[in-house]
Enzyme design. Structure first.
Site, mmCIF file in Angstrom:
data_model
loop_
_atom_site.group_PDB
_atom_site.id
_atom_site.type_symbol
_atom_site.label_atom_id
_atom_site.label_comp_id
_atom_site.label_asym_id
_atom_site.label_seq_id
_atom_site.Cartn_x
_atom_site.Cartn_y
_atom_site.Cartn_z
ATOM 1 N N CYS A 168 90.742 -7.149 87.503
ATOM 2 C CA CYS A 168 91.195 -8.523 87.742
ATOM 3 C C CYS A 168 90.971 -9.458 86.559
ATOM 4 C CB CYS A 168 90.523 -9.103 88.993
ATOM 5 S SG CYS A 168 88.745 -9.401 88.819
ATOM 6 N N GLY A 195 50.960 -3.392 87.956
ATOM 7 C CA GLY A 195 51.452 -4.167 86.835
ATOM 8 C C GLY A 195 52.128 -5.458 87.223
ATOM 9 N N SER A 213 51.235 -9.513 89.078
ATOM 10 C CA SER A 213 50.308 -10.445 89.729
ATOM 11 C C SER A 213 50.844 -10.879 91.080
ATOM 12 C CB SER A 213 50.089 -11.676 88.839
ATOM 13 O OG SER A 213 51.336 -12.305 88.555
ATOM 14 N N ASN A 269 46.109 -3.264 86.954
ATOM 15 C CA ASN A 269 46.612 -4.213 85.976
ATOM 16 C C ASN A 269 45.725 -4.192 84.736
ATOM 17 O OD1 ASN A 269 48.532 -6.065 85.078
ATOM 18 N ND2 ASN A 269 48.449 -7.249 86.976
ATOM 19 N N HIS A 321 65.305 -7.052 92.258
ATOM 20 C CA HIS A 321 66.076 -7.884 91.326
ATOM 21 C C HIS A 321 67.279 -7.146 90.744
ATOM 22 C CE1 HIS A 321 62.016 -10.111 90.795
ATOM 23 N NE2 HIS A 321 62.721 -10.627 91.779
#
Length: 269
Positions: free
Chosen positions: A167, A202, A204, A228, A134
């Site tokens: 820009c 950590g 699911s 987890n 991400h």
């Protein structure tokens, strides 16, 4: 439909010493080990899960603030979320779970980290091969000319939208918004292709493409070691039949992962 976890052996820290040792031996016996991390590994660093109660998504609904369309049509609104996220991440440091993972890589026992996080804590801890699905929140990018620059504290303090110095187009953090393609997919596919042991840390693993990685490893007859806080009730989305030798480490990752790594490193190669 997702299946209940039955074949995974539950480990609740040092009290399950026999299973912990067996898991460490299985880890040592693997040929290619990869980690998949999510928000849960950074909770110990003071970064709450965005989807948890009171998390960022409850204040800034992603469909309203975190889409590419919103950024392009109303960058000031998108920057309300970017500033809030930046302030959450500002000054955070790796916790013992991050450092334990870096130790595995340093000793040659981990071949890479695939992360859904944007906090840069794996790199701060010392991991060198980190594939960020991400993106990251440490750099700003111009979607018009491609200029990039490091994020500065004043970007979170000022009320105006930062503009590209080349820009004049609004800058955005290099995080993946809804409507944008995720990052590093080809590299991730190559890393997972022959992985025979995946640490799921950590997360699911309910959101694709991360959700498909445990299933891919299982199809290749690999093992899944999941860490987890919550007790296991559902296996990751996209998984198939549970493989033999899968383990679920329940509890705070800042304690369970360092304990596991310590056990692994005590074993003779």
């Amino acid at each position: 439909m997702m299946k209940a976890v039955k074949a995974m052996q539950l480990i609740r820290g040092d009290q399950d010493r026999e299973q912990l040792l067996a898991a460490a031996q299985g880890f040592r016996a693997a040929e290619k080990r990869v980690a998949l991390s999510g928000a849960g590994i950074s909770v110990g660093s003071g970064i709450p899960d965005f989807r948890s109660k009171g998390g960022l998504w409850s204040v800034f609904p992603p469909e309203e603030y975190a889409t590419l369309e919103v950024f392009l049509t109303n960058p000031a609104k998108a920057w309300e979320l970017f500033r809030a996220l930046g302030k959450v991440l500002l000054g955070k440091q790796p916790n013992p779970a991050h450092r334990a993972l870096a130790q595995l890589e340093e000793t040659g026992l981990l071949q890479g980290v695939v992360t859904q996080n944007v906090d840069n804590l794996h790199q701060q801890a010392g991991n060198r091969r980190v594939l960020e699905i991400h993106g990251d929140h440490q750099h700003l990018a111009c979607l018009h000319c491609g200029h990039q620059e490091a994020v500065r504290k004043e970007h979170y303090r000022q009320s105006r939208v930062p503009l590209c110095c080349r820009c004049g187009f609004p800058l955005k953090p290099k995080v993946v918004l809804f409507g944008e393609a995720v990052r590093k997919i080809e590299e991730i596919d190559a890393l997972i292709a022959d992985c025979d042991l995946l640490l799921v840390l950590g997360t699911s693993a309910q959101v694709y493409p991360a959700a498909g990685l445990p299933g891919e490893v299982r199809r290749n007859q690999g093992r899944i070691y999941s860490f987890n806080q919550d007790p296991p009730s559902l296996e990751p989305a996209g998984s198939h039949d549970q493989g033999k030798g899968d383990y679920y480490f329940q509890g705070d990752l800042s304690a369970t992962l360092p304990l596991f790594v310590k056990t692994v490193l005590r074993l003779n190669p």
